[in-house]
Design a protein around this motif. Structure first.
Motif, PDB file in Angstrom:
ATOM      1  N   GLN A 155       0.823  -1.214   0.000  1.00 50.94           N
ATOM      2  CA  GLN A 155       0.000   0.000   0.000  1.00 50.94           C
ATOM      3  C   GLN A 155       0.854   1.259   0.000  1.00 50.94           C
ATOM      4  OE1 GLN A 155      -2.740  -1.718   3.180  1.00 50.94           O
ATOM      5  NE2 GLN A 155      -4.049  -0.204   2.217  1.00 50.94           N
ATOM      6  N   ASP A 158       0.844   2.198  -3.502  1.00 52.31           N
ATOM      7  CA  ASP A 158      -0.483   2.718  -3.856  1.00 52.31           C
ATOM      8  C   ASP A 158      -0.623   4.176  -3.408  1.00 52.31           C
ATOM      9  OD1 ASP A 158      -3.110   2.773  -4.749  1.00 52.31           O
ATOM     10  OD2 ASP A 158      -3.918   1.835  -2.947  1.00 52.31           O
ATOM     11  N   ASN A 233      -5.562   0.340  -5.457  1.00 52.08           N
ATOM     12  CA  ASN A 233      -6.948   0.769  -5.349  1.00 52.08           C
ATOM     13  C   ASN A 233      -7.080   2.290  -5.292  1.00 52.08           C
ATOM     14  OD1 ASN A 233      -9.716   0.020  -5.061  1.00 52.08           O
ATOM     15  ND2 ASN A 233      -9.616   0.681  -2.934  1.00 52.08           N
ATOM     16  N   GLU A 234      -6.310   2.942  -4.430  1.00 47.97           N
ATOM     17  CA  GLU A 234      -6.415   4.407  -4.292  1.00 47.97           C
ATOM     18  C   GLU A 234      -5.911   5.123  -5.540  1.00 47.97           C
ATOM     19  OE1 GLU A 234      -7.963   6.057  -1.890  1.00 47.97           O
ATOM     20  OE2 GLU A 234      -8.511   4.051  -1.178  1.00 47.97           O
ATOM     21  N   LYS A 237      -8.578   4.984  -8.149  1.00 46.76           N
ATOM     22  CA  LYS A 237      -9.658   5.947  -7.872  1.00 46.76           C
ATOM     23  C   LYS A 237      -9.256   7.353  -8.292  1.00 46.76           C
ATOM     24  CE  LYS A 237     -11.675   3.572  -3.845  1.00 46.76           C
ATOM     25  NZ  LYS A 237     -11.802   3.624  -2.363  1.00 46.76           N
ATOM     26  N   HIS A 246     -10.604   2.846 -16.644  1.00 42.21           N
ATOM     27  CA  HIS A 246      -9.880   1.611 -16.335  1.00 42.21           C
ATOM     28  C   HIS A 246     -10.172   0.544 -17.390  1.00 42.21           C
ATOM     29  CE1 HIS A 246      -9.631  -2.263 -13.786  1.00 42.21           C
ATOM     30  NE2 HIS A 246      -8.416  -1.938 -14.172  1.00 42.21           N
ATOM     31  N   GLN A 310      -0.647  -8.808  -1.592  1.00 40.93           N
ATOM     32  CA  GLN A 310      -1.847  -8.592  -2.404  1.00 40.93           C
ATOM     33  C   GLN A 310      -1.695  -9.126  -3.826  1.00 40.93           C
ATOM     34  OE1 GLN A 310      -4.226  -4.980  -1.694  1.00 40.93           O
ATOM     35  NE2 GLN A 310      -2.479  -4.173  -0.570  1.00 40.93           N
ATOM     36  N   TYR A 334      -6.109  -7.650   1.449  1.00 43.11           N
ATOM     37  CA  TYR A 334      -7.333  -7.026   0.950  1.00 43.11           C
ATOM     38  C   TYR A 334      -7.668  -7.658  -0.399  1.00 43.11           C
ATOM     39  CZ  TYR A 334      -5.838  -3.548   4.323  1.00 43.11           C
ATOM     40  OH  TYR A 334      -5.409  -2.942   5.473  1.00 43.11           O
ATOM     41  N   HIS A 336      -9.463  -6.513  -3.561  1.00 41.78           N
ATOM     42  CA  HIS A 336     -10.132  -5.472  -4.335  1.00 41.78           C
ATOM     43  C   HIS A 336     -10.870  -6.169  -5.479  1.00 41.78           C
ATOM     44  CE1 HIS A 336      -8.011  -2.601  -1.947  1.00 41.78           C
ATOM     45  NE2 HIS A 336      -6.841  -3.040  -2.357  1.00 41.78           N
ATOM     46  N   ARG A 338     -13.199  -5.575  -7.581  1.00 43.71           N
ATOM     47  CA  ARG A 338     -13.425  -4.993  -8.906  1.00 43.71           C
ATOM     48  C   ARG A 338     -12.194  -5.199  -9.798  1.00 43.71           C
ATOM     49  NH1 ARG A 338     -13.586   0.328 -11.526  1.00 43.71           N
ATOM     50  NH2 ARG A 338     -12.489   1.285  -9.795  1.00 43.71           N
ATOM     51  N   HIS A 339     -11.021  -5.008  -9.227  1.00 41.20           N
ATOM     52  CA  HIS A 339      -9.808  -5.160 -10.023  1.00 41.20           C
ATOM     53  C   HIS A 339      -9.391  -6.620 -10.158  1.00 41.20           C
ATOM     54  CE1 HIS A 339      -8.810  -0.838  -8.602  1.00 41.20           C
ATOM     55  NE2 HIS A 339      -9.613  -0.840  -9.634  1.00 41.20           N
TER      56      HIS A 339
END
Length: 429
Positions: A155, A158, A233-234, A237, A246, A310, A334, A336, A338-339
């Motif tokens: 992270q 990220d 993830n961040e 976004k 994406h 991850q 985590y 994620h 969607r990804h």
């Protein structure tokens, strides 16, 4: 030991439930990502604002010799800073002044927050704004958090990329279509993908992070982006808030993942299928041949993933479908979804997914599964080795170039090596 909690989500049709756990976890903090980020941006400098423990962690993890000139350092918060006897912002300004005077090659200074700086509420974003006004336009100063409070080590990248997106220029609404590949890749891998995109006829391709701070890509509504890493993830976004779109895809691990990743980009940019086939066929063939030599070592072996980088679901998909390994449990800090949707769809229906960690319970499940190979962090690897298990350090999978056709064999080798070593050390009684 912290309090623990666990729950299971109802499974999708035919799939084992996902175990959610919030207990003690065994992972590095986000500062660790500086070890690969500082090598990527060649004119950036990462200044950690933290404790002596942070400094020792970084020096040990990176293996930096004291006479080297790395592109990271730690501004240590002393006791007099914590007791309020000194103004931390004044102290930080003085450290930055000395650093920039000594290292005129620094074009982007990155202030990195840590657990200690967050605990004492030191506002590094405000400090970066103040220092930016003082040192612009020759130097750019930005800040992000690498704290390990409730985060994991990937992270850190990220958070850095999310901050970097804010620094990217704005692309006009009528700008030519462009592609941004988000996620750190080794330079050799980046060069390979650049050549493939060029052969496919996809123009205006940029990689984030860039190799130099003054070459950040413009982001706008005609920007499409591919994720090269599943832990962004961040950053994703932030790109979407800037109007970028994406491109969902598998991650470029192994022959199958790399082909699907490139195909998703090709379809988004209207590349002719025949051209895609012609450009990618040689790479696909080399990857398949490279993997054939690992079939005897990996096929039929069972693997257990503890949550760490991850990368676990994408690695599990590669090992299951291209190396013939059996999956027991896939743990990830985590998920994620969607990804990772394309990755999860390709996993066997009976595999156990776990999100978060309660390390003691997971160790029990690992013992019960009795796998041939365990992927875990450094703190768990040695005890498991002492028990007779073969292990793979998950952090090594982040440092090593593993993406793309040419690296498919190297990726398999990372999992085959500990199995061969364990077999060589086995004593027949």
């Amino acid at each position: 030991m912290s309090n623990t909690a666990a729950r299971c989500d109802a499974p999708a049709a035919g799939r084992e439930p996902t175990i959610h756990q919030r207990g003690q976890h065994e992972v590095f903090c986000g500062l660790t990502s500086i070890i690969w980020l500082h090598r990527k941006m060649q004119d950036a400098f990462f200044l950690i604002v933290g404790s002596r423990t942070c400094a020792h962690l970084m020096q040990s993890a990176a293996g930096v010799m004291i006479f080297a000139e790395p592109r990271f350092a730690t501004a240590i918060i002393e006791e007099r800073d914590l007791s309020g006897m000194a103004d931390l912002h004044d102290e930080l300004d003085a450290v930055v002044e000395r650093l920039l005077k000594r290292r005129p090659d620094i074009k982007m200074l990155v202030l990195v927050g840590s657990c200690p700086s967050e605990v004492i509420k030191l506002d590094l974003s405000r400090a970066a704004e103040r220092l930016n006004r003082e040192h612009a336009p020759d130097r750019r100063v930005i800040a992000y958090s690498g704290s390990g409070i409730e985060t994991t080590f990937t992270q850190g990248e990220d958070s850095f990329l999310a901050t970097l997106v804010d620094e990217c220029p704005v692309a006009e609404a009528d700008a030519a279509p462009s592609l941004v590949v988000a996620g750190s890749l080794a330079d050799v891998v980046e060069d390979q993908f650049s050549r493939i995109f060029q052969a496919l006829g996809i123009e205006n391709v940029a990689f984030l992070p860039t190799r130099r701070s003054d070459r950040l890509p413009a982001i706008g509504p005609n920007t499409r982006f591919l994720l090269a890493q599943p832990f962004l993830n961040e950053a994703a976004k932030k790109l979407e808030r800037r109007g970028a779109t994406h491109i969902p895809a598998l991650f470029p691990l192994g022959e199958e993942g790399t082909t699907a990743w490139l195909k998703a980009a090709s379809d988004a940019f209207g590349v002719d299928p025949a051209r895609f086939e012609a450009v990618t066929a040689p790479g696909r063939e080399r990857a398949r041949k490279a993997l054939e030599s690992y079939a005897e070592t990996l096929s039929g072996k069972r693997i257990f993933f503890f949550p760490d980088s991850q990368l676990e679901p994408a690695l599990a998909r590669f090992l299951s479908r291209e190396a013939g390994m059996g999956l027991t449990e896939i743990g990830s800090p985590y998920l994620h979804r969607r990804h990772l949707a394309a990755e999860l769809d390709l996993l066997p229906e009976d595999v156990v997914l776990s999100e978060g960690q309660d390390v003691e319970r997971q160790i029990d499940r690992c013992h019960e599964a009795d796998p041939d190979l365990i992927v875990c962090g450094l703190g768990l690897a040695n005890p498991f080795e002492a028990e007779g298990y073969a292990t793979k350090w998950s952090i090594e999978l982040v440092f090593t170039p593993i993406q793309g056709y040419e690296q498919a064999g190297d990726l398999a080798e990372l999992f085959a090596r500990p199995l061969r070593r364990r077999a060589a050390l086995k004593v027949e009684v």
